[in-house]
Design a protein around this motif. Structure first.
Motif, PDB file in Angstrom:
ATOM      1  N   VAL A   1      39.595  38.467  40.633  1.00 25.83           N
ATOM      2  CA  VAL A   1      41.049  38.568  40.744  1.00 25.83           C
ATOM      3  C   VAL A   1      41.389  38.829  42.207  1.00 25.83           C
ATOM      4  N   ASN A   2      42.102  37.908  42.839  1.00 25.55           N
ATOM      5  CA  ASN A   2      42.495  38.033  44.244  1.00 25.55           C
ATOM      6  C   ASN A   2      43.930  38.528  44.332  1.00 25.55           C
ATOM      7  N   TYR A   3      44.131  39.562  45.171  1.00 25.72           N
ATOM      8  CA  TYR A   3      45.448  40.177  45.331  1.00 25.72           C
ATOM      9  C   TYR A   3      46.035  39.861  46.699  1.00 25.72           C
ATOM     10  N   GLU A   4      47.362  39.817  46.771  1.00 28.34           N
ATOM     11  CA  GLU A   4      48.069  39.633  48.034  1.00 28.34           C
ATOM     12  C   GLU A   4      48.324  41.008  48.641  1.00 28.34           C
ATOM     13  N   SER A   5      47.350  41.508  49.350  1.00 28.07           N
ATOM     14  CA  SER A   5      47.459  42.824  49.959  1.00 28.07           C
ATOM     15  C   SER A   5      47.825  42.680  51.421  1.00 28.07           C
ATOM     16  N   LYS A   6      48.794  43.485  51.891  1.00 31.77           N
ATOM     17  CA  LYS A   6      49.235  43.408  53.282  1.00 31.77           C
ATOM     18  C   LYS A   6      48.188  43.985  54.237  1.00 31.77           C
ATOM     19  N   ALA A   7      47.463  44.995  53.790  1.00 31.07           N
ATOM     20  CA  ALA A   7      46.497  45.660  54.677  1.00 31.07           C
ATOM     21  C   ALA A   7      45.282  44.770  54.948  1.00 31.07           C
ATOM     22  N   LYS A   8      44.646  44.293  53.880  1.00 34.59           N
ATOM     23  CA  LYS A   8      43.465  43.446  54.015  1.00 34.59           C
ATOM     24  C   LYS A   8      43.244  42.713  52.692  1.00 34.59           C
ATOM     25  N   PRO A   9      42.501  41.604  52.713  1.00 41.85           N
ATOM     26  CA  PRO A   9      42.235  40.889  51.461  1.00 41.85           C
ATOM     27  C   PRO A   9      41.571  41.809  50.446  1.00 41.85           C
ATOM     28  N   LEU A  10      42.039  41.760  49.233  1.00 44.60           N
ATOM     29  CA  LEU A  10      41.519  42.656  48.215  1.00 44.60           C
ATOM     30  C   LEU A  10      41.148  41.861  46.976  1.00 44.60           C
ATOM     31  N   GLN A  11      40.009  42.187  46.420  1.00 48.76           N
ATOM     32  CA  GLN A  11      39.520  41.525  45.209  1.00 48.76           C
ATOM     33  C   GLN A  11      39.052  42.564  44.210  1.00 48.76           C
ATOM     34  N   ARG A  12      39.155  42.217  42.960  1.00 52.00           N
ATOM     35  CA  ARG A  12      38.530  42.998  41.898  1.00 52.00           C
ATOM     36  C   ARG A  12      37.781  42.045  40.991  1.00 52.00           C
ATOM     37  N   LEU A  13      36.701  42.556  40.431  1.00 54.65           N
ATOM     38  CA  LEU A  13      35.833  41.731  39.608  1.00 54.65           C
ATOM     39  C   LEU A  13      36.046  42.071  38.139  1.00 54.65           C
ATOM     40  N   ALA A  14      36.549  41.105  37.388  1.00 52.34           N
ATOM     41  CA  ALA A  14      36.752  41.282  35.947  1.00 52.34           C
ATOM     42  C   ALA A  14      35.510  40.766  35.225  1.00 52.34           C
ATOM     43  N   LEU A  15      34.778  41.670  34.593  1.00 47.15           N
ATOM     44  CA  LEU A  15      33.557  41.319  33.873  1.00 47.15           C
ATOM     45  C   LEU A  15      33.817  41.405  32.373  1.00 47.15           C
ATOM     46  N   LEU A  16      33.599  40.302  31.697  1.00 50.66           N
ATOM     47  CA  LEU A  16      33.832  40.206  30.264  1.00 50.66           C
ATOM     48  C   LEU A  16      32.511  40.227  29.517  1.00 50.66           C
ATOM     49  N   THR A  17      32.446  41.004  28.443  1.00 56.30           N
ATOM     50  CA  THR A  17      31.250  41.067  27.598  1.00 56.30           C
ATOM     51  C   THR A  17      31.670  40.996  26.132  1.00 56.30           C
ATOM     52  N   PRO A  18      30.790  40.487  25.282  1.00 59.06           N
ATOM     53  CA  PRO A  18      31.133  40.412  23.859  1.00 59.06           C
ATOM     54  C   PRO A  18      30.778  41.708  23.126  1.00 59.06           C
ATOM     55  N   ASP A  19      31.570  42.067  22.132  1.00 64.39           N
ATOM     56  CA  ASP A  19      31.214  43.203  21.286  1.00 64.39           C
ATOM     57  C   ASP A  19      30.311  42.721  20.162  1.00 64.39           C
ATOM     58  N   GLU A  20      30.063  43.552  19.161  1.00 64.26           N
ATOM     59  CA  GLU A  20      29.117  43.203  18.096  1.00 64.26           C
ATOM     60  C   GLU A  20      29.612  42.062  17.223  1.00 64.26           C
TER      61      GLU A  20
ATOM     62  N   GLY B   1      31.253  39.434  18.607  1.00 69.74           N
ATOM     63  CA  GLY B   1      31.388  38.260  19.460  1.00 69.74           C
ATOM     64  C   GLY B   1      32.727  38.168  20.161  1.00 69.74           C
ATOM     65  N   ARG B   2      33.556  39.197  20.047  1.00 68.07           N
ATOM     66  CA  ARG B   2      34.855  39.207  20.725  1.00 68.07           C
ATOM     67  C   ARG B   2      34.651  39.645  22.172  1.00 68.07           C
ATOM     68  N   TRP B   3      35.165  38.839  23.108  1.00 67.57           N
ATOM     69  CA  TRP B   3      34.979  39.126  24.527  1.00 67.57           C
ATOM     70  C   TRP B   3      36.083  40.055  25.028  1.00 67.57           C
ATOM     71  N   ARG B   4      35.669  41.103  25.765  1.00 68.62           N
ATOM     72  CA  ARG B   4      36.607  42.087  26.293  1.00 68.62           C
ATOM     73  C   ARG B   4      36.293  42.385  27.756  1.00 68.62           C
ATOM     74  N   LEU B   5      37.284  42.894  28.460  1.00 70.32           N
ATOM     75  CA  LEU B   5      37.148  43.221  29.881  1.00 70.32           C
ATOM     76  C   LEU B   5      36.612  44.644  30.008  1.00 70.32           C
ATOM     77  N   ASP B   6      35.560  44.813  30.808  1.00 72.09           N
ATOM     78  CA  ASP B   6      34.995  46.149  31.031  1.00 72.09           C
ATOM     79  C   ASP B   6      35.861  46.888  32.048  1.00 72.09           C
ATOM     80  N   PHE B   7      36.514  47.956  31.583  1.00 73.37           N
ATOM     81  CA  PHE B   7      37.472  48.670  32.436  1.00 73.37           C
ATOM     82  C   PHE B   7      36.787  49.358  33.617  1.00 73.37           C
ATOM     83  N   ASP B   8      35.721  50.089  33.379  1.00 71.56           N
ATOM     84  CA  ASP B   8      35.073  50.844  34.465  1.00 71.56           C
ATOM     85  C   ASP B   8      34.547  49.919  35.556  1.00 71.56           C
TER      86      ASP B   8
END
Length: 330
Positions: free
Chosen positions: A183-202, A204-211
């Motif tokens: 996920v790329n953000y429009e940050s004024k200070a500097k380019p900022l990214q976050r990594l969204a990692l999806l995993t399946p539960d028991e 098979g439903r895919w969810r985003l790992d918050f931590d």
């Protein structure tokens, strides 16, 4: 090596006066058949040669013995150095093969989302403000649904507006399959990214790992760096390093790794004891030739260590996801 110069001995031509014989250079004296006839004693020169040969025999003998012994020692030392290297390659290869096999099994158990599906899952999770939907969208770990909603609601102020999403396709880490979206953000200070990692539960439903997305550390970086917290759980990028000093001076005892985070400007060093379970797991992060890797660690300070030096006490995840009952390793 520069070849030696070759010198040729040249006899200068001398003028020959009338009556002189031709100059043909130095001629060795030829032994006549009568020089050593029966009844004559051997010449003094031959006797001297035999005495010299007999005197030099012990010296030559011991020179050969010592030279042979030194050669044997060098050969033995070479094979002792070579043996661990020969044994290491198959082990690393077997580890890589076994992990790849496991990744294929998990991938076949739960079909991965397509690019559009993965991006839409991330959009739905980050835009959600309904507490009741959090568990369907997030693998939230130990935080509450309210914490997740509050974090997402503060996204614009904290990180800026989302510019775009980059699909990373399937990733693999320590026995479970991951789908990645940057996920790329429009940050004024500097380019900022976050990594969204999806995993399946028991199921098979895919969810985003918050931590993993929030790059959660406990305690916060300020507590660890500026206030000297004794131990912490951190999510960092790691790479092999060679900074050995203080209580971690001995390279035969410790293995050094550089630890960095987008949320902390300080470069940390983590050390684990050679041959320990932690060292084995850390080594596997680079078995495919990668120069750096994401990792979740438990670390602690040691006596007389520098402020940025820590011992690695546990490797919780070969990525920013910690395996557990919340679906990552089901």
């Amino acid at each position: 090596m520069k070849p030696r110069d070759v010198h040729r001995e040249i006899t200068p031509r001398q003028p020959r006066t009338s009556g002189d014989g031709p100059n043909i250079g130095r001629v060795s004296r030829l032994r006549q058949s009568g020089d050593n006839y029966a009844g004559n004693q051997p010449s003094r020169r031959r006797s001297s040669r035999r005495e010299n040969a007999a005197a030099s025999f012990p010296l030559k003998f011991w020179s050969i013995v010592l030279g042979t012994g030194a050669f044997v020692v060098l050969v033995a030392a070479f094979f002792m150095w070579l043996k661990p290297m020969l044994n290491r390659a198959p082990v690393r290869s077997q580890v890589a093969e076994s992990e790849n096999d496991l990744g294929r099994k998990i991938a076949s158990k739960f079909p991965s989302p397509t690019r559009d599906e993965a991006v839409q899952l991330v959009k739905d999770a980050l835009s959600n403000r309904d507490v009741s939907r959090v568990d369907n969208l997030f693998r939230r770990g130990s935080v509450t649904p309210e914490d997740v909603v509050a974090y997402c609601a503060a996204s614009d102020e904290r990180d800026g507006k989302v510019r775009d999403y980059e699909w990373m396709s399937s990733l693999y880490s320590r026995g479970f399959l991951i789908e990645g979206v940057v996920v790329n953000y429009e940050s004024k200070a500097k380019p900022l990214q976050r990594l969204a990692l999806l995993t399946p539960d028991e199921t098979g439903r895919w969810r985003l790992d918050f931590d993993a997305f929030a790059r959660t550390v406990k305690p916060a970086w300020d507590e660890l760096i500026n206030k000297g917290a004794k131990q912490a759980l951190i999510r960092v990028m790691t790479a092999p390093d060679v900074y050995y000093n203080g209580p971690f001076t001995d390279e035969a005892v410790w293995k050094c790794y550089a630890l960095s985070s987008p949320d902390n400007e300080e470069l940390l060093r983590g050390y684990c004891k050679v041959g320990s379970p932690q060292a084995e797991v850390m080594e596997k992060l680079f078995v495919d030739g990668s120069r750096s890797a994401r990792v979740t660690l438990e670390i602690r300070r040691v006596e007389d260590g520098e402020p940025r030096q820590f011992e690695i006490t546990n490797v919780l995840g070969g990525d920013w996801i910690i395996p557990g009952k919340d679906g990552a390793d089901s």
